[in-house]
Write a protein that holds these residues in place. Structure first.
Motif, mmCIF file in Angstrom:
data_model
loop_
_atom_site.group_PDB
_atom_site.id
_atom_site.type_symbol
_atom_site.label_atom_id
_atom_site.label_comp_id
_atom_site.label_asym_id
_atom_site.label_seq_id
_atom_site.Cartn_x
_atom_site.Cartn_y
_atom_site.Cartn_z
ATOM 1 N N MET A 89 0.697 -1.289 0.087
ATOM 2 C CA MET A 89 -0.101 -0.079 0.066
ATOM 3 C C MET A 89 0.905 1.422 0.101
ATOM 4 S SD MET A 89 -3.297 -1.514 2.107
ATOM 5 C CE MET A 89 -4.214 0.120 1.800
ATOM 6 N N ARG A 119 -1.900 3.227 -3.088
ATOM 7 C CA ARG A 119 -3.285 2.805 -2.850
ATOM 8 C C ARG A 119 -4.500 3.720 -3.398
ATOM 9 N NH1 ARG A 119 -4.962 6.754 -1.156
ATOM 10 N NH2 ARG A 119 -6.799 5.601 -0.329
ATOM 11 N N GLY A 120 -5.641 3.261 -3.318
ATOM 12 C CA GLY A 120 -6.682 3.554 -3.895
ATOM 13 C C GLY A 120 -7.067 3.019 -5.451
ATOM 14 N N ALA A 121 -8.080 2.623 -5.859
ATOM 15 C CA ALA A 121 -8.475 1.843 -6.754
ATOM 16 C C ALA A 121 -7.850 2.458 -8.133
ATOM 17 C CB ALA A 121 -9.954 1.765 -6.832
ATOM 18 N N ARG A 172 -4.397 -6.965 -5.278
ATOM 19 C CA ARG A 172 -5.635 -6.720 -4.632
ATOM 20 C C ARG A 172 -6.682 -6.803 -5.346
ATOM 21 N NH1 ARG A 172 -4.982 -1.223 -1.493
ATOM 22 N NH2 ARG A 172 -6.353 -2.369 -0.209
ATOM 23 N N THR A 219 -11.395 11.940 -6.626
ATOM 24 C CA THR A 219 -12.775 11.434 -7.187
ATOM 25 C C THR A 219 -13.784 12.076 -6.033
ATOM 26 O OG1 THR A 219 -12.657 9.218 -5.988
ATOM 27 C CG2 THR A 219 -12.220 9.452 -8.372
ATOM 28 N N GLN A 279 -6.128 5.988 6.561
ATOM 29 C CA GLN A 279 -6.155 6.875 5.405
ATOM 30 C C GLN A 279 -6.629 8.249 5.453
ATOM 31 O OE1 GLN A 279 -6.912 3.734 5.535
ATOM 32 N NE2 GLN A 279 -6.528 2.577 3.549
ATOM 33 N N ASP A 314 -14.552 1.291 -5.095
ATOM 34 C CA ASP A 314 -13.290 0.369 -5.501
ATOM 35 C C ASP A 314 -13.964 -0.473 -6.573
ATOM 36 O OD1 ASP A 314 -12.602 0.941 -2.806
ATOM 37 O OD2 ASP A 314 -10.731 0.379 -3.735
ATOM 38 N N ASN A 318 -16.414 -0.502 -1.191
ATOM 39 C CA ASN A 318 -15.560 1.103 -0.675
ATOM 40 C C ASN A 318 -14.786 0.548 0.606
ATOM 41 O OD1 ASN A 318 -14.349 3.562 -1.549
ATOM 42 N ND2 ASN A 318 -15.380 4.344 -0.071
ATOM 43 N N LYS A 319 -13.979 1.301 1.046
ATOM 44 C CA LYS A 319 -13.484 1.065 2.244
ATOM 45 C C LYS A 319 -14.107 0.535 3.485
ATOM 46 C CE LYS A 319 -9.792 1.136 2.751
ATOM 47 N NZ LYS A 319 -9.198 -0.189 2.888
HETATM 48 O O1 MRU Z 1 -7.271 0.119 0.840
HETATM 49 P P1 MRU Z 1 -7.150 1.430 0.234
HETATM 50 O O2 MRU Z 1 -6.645 2.543 0.759
HETATM 51 O O3 MRU Z 1 -6.563 1.263 -1.403
HETATM 52 O O4 MRU Z 1 -8.719 1.853 -0.150
HETATM 53 C C1 MRU Z 1 -8.895 2.982 -0.903
HETATM 54 C C2 MRU Z 1 -10.749 3.272 -0.834
HETATM 55 O O5 MRU Z 1 -11.476 2.300 -0.388
HETATM 56 C C3 MRU Z 1 -10.943 4.432 -1.854
HETATM 57 O O6 MRU Z 1 -12.010 4.922 -1.123
HETATM 58 C C4 MRU Z 1 -11.461 3.925 -3.222
HETATM 59 O O7 MRU Z 1 -10.409 3.416 -3.702
HETATM 60 C C5 MRU Z 1 -11.655 4.928 -4.060
HETATM 61 S S1 MRU Z 1 -10.209 5.908 -4.268
HETATM 62 C C6 MRU Z 1 -10.520 7.034 -5.500
#
Ligand code: MRU
Length: 343
Positions: free
Chosen positions: A43, A46-48, A89, A167, A194, A235, A245-246
């Motif tokens: 990570m 990170r973030g999709a 991931r 986003t 995060q 995600d 999502n998270k």
């Molecule tokens: O585990 P992460 O930090 O990669 O998770 C990120 C999220 O859940 C974000 O909200 C999602 O990827 C959207 S990012 C534009």
């Protein structure tokens, strides 16, 4: 300028190491796809959408560093690199989307050197499209944001989670740029913080007002009427609008419904997975128990405690007021609206 956490530099990929923020701003230099695999797994990126862009560059690096002596040998190497990258991931769909797109570009090339160049060009294009798309998404989102508003967000769906601009935070940035009076409430986002580490860092860096709360303060905040809207990232979005999502997003969506606060998802169309009819089919990544039993590397729970640590949850579509994309806003019924946007 708003931070852009991914940069191509001649023959290498530069990534802002997000595990070190906000204490240290350190850039990694990656020269092969194995290093990209490591960076995604741990990570550092990170973030999709950001993971997708990094994955595309992983293929470009694999193409540049492959010892394959002809196109077939190169494509065999790229397929193997793609599989390794995609396996890192599982929940976010942008990774597989970007990796397969870059691989397909190389497969369409006529020769070895062309394939190398085409893979790199495709990764550069995906990166540029992501930033442009986020800016367009932000403009579409403007109509949902009042002139003065407090926006509650979760995790980090900002510039750091994308190639740039963000986003959910892209909607915030567009509203601020349009002269609206916006302040953001960011949830801490346990277990990896995060919100605390990244969202507050990038917003304050851009001069956008931000207050930090612990995840469990979202209930009283919404109950008191202290947030006008919720905007989160995604995600993976299924064809019916169910959104992964998270972890913790679903809880906030239920609370928002209870207190009459609109709950919006902001994501590029590359996050929409029309192959899945509903969120039931979304694979939810489970991560290490250490993330729960330790805080900042320091143990806070007995080593022998059982842990459940899903990294994501799925918010059912009926809790979502709208999905904001770079092509426009999808409103219920999402089945039709998402079909139209992804056509
Ligand atoms: O585990 P992460 O930090 O990669 O998770 C990120 C999220 O859940 C974000 O909200 C999602 O990827 C959207 S990012 C534009």
């Amino acid at each position: 300028m708003t931070i852009e956490p991914i940069a191509w530099d001649g023959d290498r990929l530069r990534l802002l190491d997000q595990t070190l923020l906000p204490v240290e701003e350190a850039w990694l230099e990656l020269t092969n796809h194995n290093e990209v695999v490591e960076a995604i797994n741990s990570m550092r990126v990170r973030g999709a959408p950001a993971i997708g862009v990094a994955g595309a560059y992983g293929i470009a690096l694999a193409a540049l560093s492959s010892a394959g002596s002809d196109l077939d040998a190169l494509l065999t190497d790229l397929r193997s690199a793609a599989d390794q990258l995609i396996a890192t991931r599982p929940t976010g769909v942008n990774l597989a989307w970007a990796v397969e797109r870059t691989l397909a570009a190389a497969q369409a090339a006529g020769g070895l050197e062309e394939a190398r160049q085409v893979a790199l060009n495709e990764a550069l294009r995906i990166q540029r499209e992501d930033i442009d798309g986020n800016k367009a998404l932000g403009q579409h989102g403007l109509e949902l944001v009042p002139e003065r508003a407090t926006v509650l967000t979760h995790c980090n769906a900002g510039a750091l989670a994308t190639a740039g601009y963000g986003t959910a935070l892209g909607v915030v940035r567009a509203a601020v740029e349009a002269g609206k009076q916006i302040d953001v409430v960011a949830t801490e986002t346990r277990p990896l913080s995060q919100g605390a580490r990244l969202t507050s860092w990038e917003l304050l860096r851009d001069g956008i007002a931000c207050r930090l709360i612990v995840d469990s303060a979202a209930g009283p905040l919404l109950q008191r009427g202290d947030a006008d809207l919720v905007v989160v990232g995604a995600d993976r979005i299924a064809a019916n609008g169910d959104t992964a999502n998270k972890i913790g997003t679903y809880t906030i969506a239920v609370l928002a419904r209870e207190h009459g606060v609109p709950f919006y998802v902001a994501a590029p169309t590359s996050t929409i997975d029309m192959s899945l009819p509903s969120g039931d089919g979304i694979a939810i990544e489970e991560r290490s128990a250490d993330e729960v039993t330790k805080v900042g590397g320091k143990r806070i729970a007995r080593e022998d405690v059982q842990v459940f640590n899903p990294a994501f949850d799925v918010t059912p579509h009926d809790l979502i007021a709208a999905i904001i994309t770079e092509r426009g806003i999808a409103r219920p019924p999402f089945v039709d609206a998402l079909q139209d946007l992804t056509r």
